[in-house]
Design an enzyme around this catalytic site. Structure first.
Site, short mmCIF file in Angstrom:
data_model
loop_
_atom_site.label_atom_id
_atom_site.label_comp_id
_atom_site.label_asym_id
_atom_site.label_seq_id
_atom_site.Cartn_x
_atom_site.Cartn_y
_atom_site.Cartn_z
N GLY A 127 -29.11 35.09 3.92
CA GLY A 127 -28.10 34.04 4.02
C GLY A 127 -27.89 33.58 5.45
O GLY A 127 -26.80 33.14 5.82
N GLY B 25 -29.29 31.03 6.72
CA GLY B 25 -29.44 29.58 6.81
C GLY B 25 -30.87 29.15 7.07
O GLY B 25 -31.13 28.28 7.92
N SER B 26 -31.82 29.72 6.32
CA SER B 26 -33.23 29.38 6.57
C SER B 26 -33.51 27.90 6.30
O SER B 26 -34.25 27.27 7.05
CB SER B 26 -34.16 30.26 5.73
OG SER B 26 -33.84 30.16 4.37
N SER B 27 -32.87 27.32 5.27
CA SER B 27 -33.17 25.92 4.94
C SER B 27 -32.74 25.00 6.09
O SER B 27 -33.44 24.05 6.44
CB SER B 27 -32.43 25.48 3.68
OG SER B 27 -32.60 26.41 2.67
N ALA C 98 -32.36 25.89 9.28
CA ALA C 98 -33.20 26.13 10.46
C ALA C 98 -34.56 25.43 10.29
O ALA C 98 -35.08 24.84 11.24
CB ALA C 98 -33.38 27.63 10.69
N ASP D 64 -24.19 24.97 9.41
CA ASP D 64 -25.44 25.70 9.68
C ASP D 64 -26.43 24.82 10.45
O ASP D 64 -27.19 25.31 11.30
CB ASP D 64 -26.06 26.25 8.39
CG ASP D 64 -25.91 25.31 7.20
OD1 ASP D 64 -25.45 24.17 7.40
OD2 ASP D 64 -26.26 25.72 6.08
#
Ligand code: MEV
Length: 316
Positions: free
Chosen positions: A104, A106-108, A110, A151
């Protein structure tokens, strides 16, 4: 050989989750785990490779919607970039991730920020940080429909930010890295689903929810001052207050409650969930000498300790 590359950090929400969707402020910090995007020229077509997503040479059609969620962020970034700034041409895209997307962090967001920045470099498009924010936030909204954009802001500016939903205010805070312990519950939270669930509750109990969000806002404002003064006792107490409001909102979980209580009993100044809730991570503020005790208590309660540093650098 890469023709353009960029990397962006993940994030941890410190204060104000959920209320930030309803126009209140939040405080977010960037973590030292990053996603890097490399672009290499190719005669035609777009191919994506991402070892962490298990993807090799997948053909990407601009804006197509049939992909998995992660790939949709890539396809949508490319489509919106193409329609706003011109076709970026053929390319191979390589994505490296330093963190497991289940945490969680915040890969999307980033990925979106790193890809958009690399595309700007490849095509010599110059965007200010706020323009890059607006662009990436529009990608997030078009893919998942909900989100405050905190994010995206963390991935662009890095450091620790005071953030008002949709980027109405983005203020970098002067603070050194906080002594936080981060415990992972082992449960992946579905953020958009939880945000929609809260939205249904808010629709049913408008006044009650508004009062709760205003109380969270007051905690965030006090936390901003406490952060700037590096007042750990005050910050710990404010984390506990924020957690109590999140419990009322119904977004904590038995696992989160267990890890949070264990850390407080082991001497943390304060602790709370971080992010959407119902899973992902909790954070505990500790005195350095107490860190090993708190970490052990979280492990014994079933959590996994994640070694991350805060206040990390933004997109580069
Ligand atoms: C999720 O990490 C934080 C939320 O406030 C969603 C958002 O702000 O986009 C629940």
């Amino acid at each position: 050989m890469a023709t353009a590359s960029a990397s962006a950090p993940g994030k941890l929400m410190l204060f104000g989750e959920h209320a930030v969707i309803y126009g209140r402020p939040a405080i977010v910090t960037a973590v030292n785990q990053r996603i890097t995007v490399e672009l290499a020229a190719r005669r035609e077509g777009i191919r994506l490779t991402s070892p962490s997503l298990g993807i090799k040479n997948e053909e990407i059609k601009l804006g197509a919607n049939s992909y998995s969620k992660d790939v949709r962020f890539v396809a949508q970034t490319l489509a919106l970039f193409s329609s706003q700034f011109g076709n970026p041409g053929g390319m191979d895209i390589l994505i490296h991730s330093e963190f497991k997307k289940t945490y969680g962090f915040g890969s999307s967001s980033a990925v979106t920020v790193a890809l958009a920045s690399a595309l700007c470099k490849k095509t010599a498009v110059k965007l200010s940080e706020k323009e890059l924010f607006d662009f990436c936030y529009s990608v997030v909204l078009s893919v998942q429909g909900v989100g405050s954009g905190f994010d995206i802001a963390a991935a662009i500016w890095g450091g620790t930010l005071y953030f008002v939903g949709g980027g109405k205010q983005i203020i970098p805070l002067k603070t050194s890295s906080l002594p936080l312990v981060v415990g992972y519950t082992g449960v992946k939270a579905d953020t958009p689903a939880i945000v929609r669930e809260v939205r249904r509750l808010v629709a049913k109990r408008k006044e009650w929810a508004n009062r709760l969000f205003s109380q969270i806002k007051s905690v965030v404002e006090q936390a901003k001052t406490a952060l700037e003064n590096e007042d750990m006792y005050a910050l710990g107490g404010l984390m506990n207050q924020n957690q109590a409001f999140l419990v009322k909102l119904g977004v904590s979980s038995p696992q989160l409650d267990r890890l949070i209580s264990a850390s407080i009993n082991a001497g943390a100044y304060g602790a709370k969930l971080s992010g959407a809730g119902k899973g992902d991570c909790m954070i505990a503020l500790v005195e350095e000498k107490n860190r090993p005790r708190v970490e052990e208590a979280i492990r014994s309660a079933g959590g996994e300790i994640l070694n991350v540093k805060l206040n990390a650098e933004g997109v580069k």
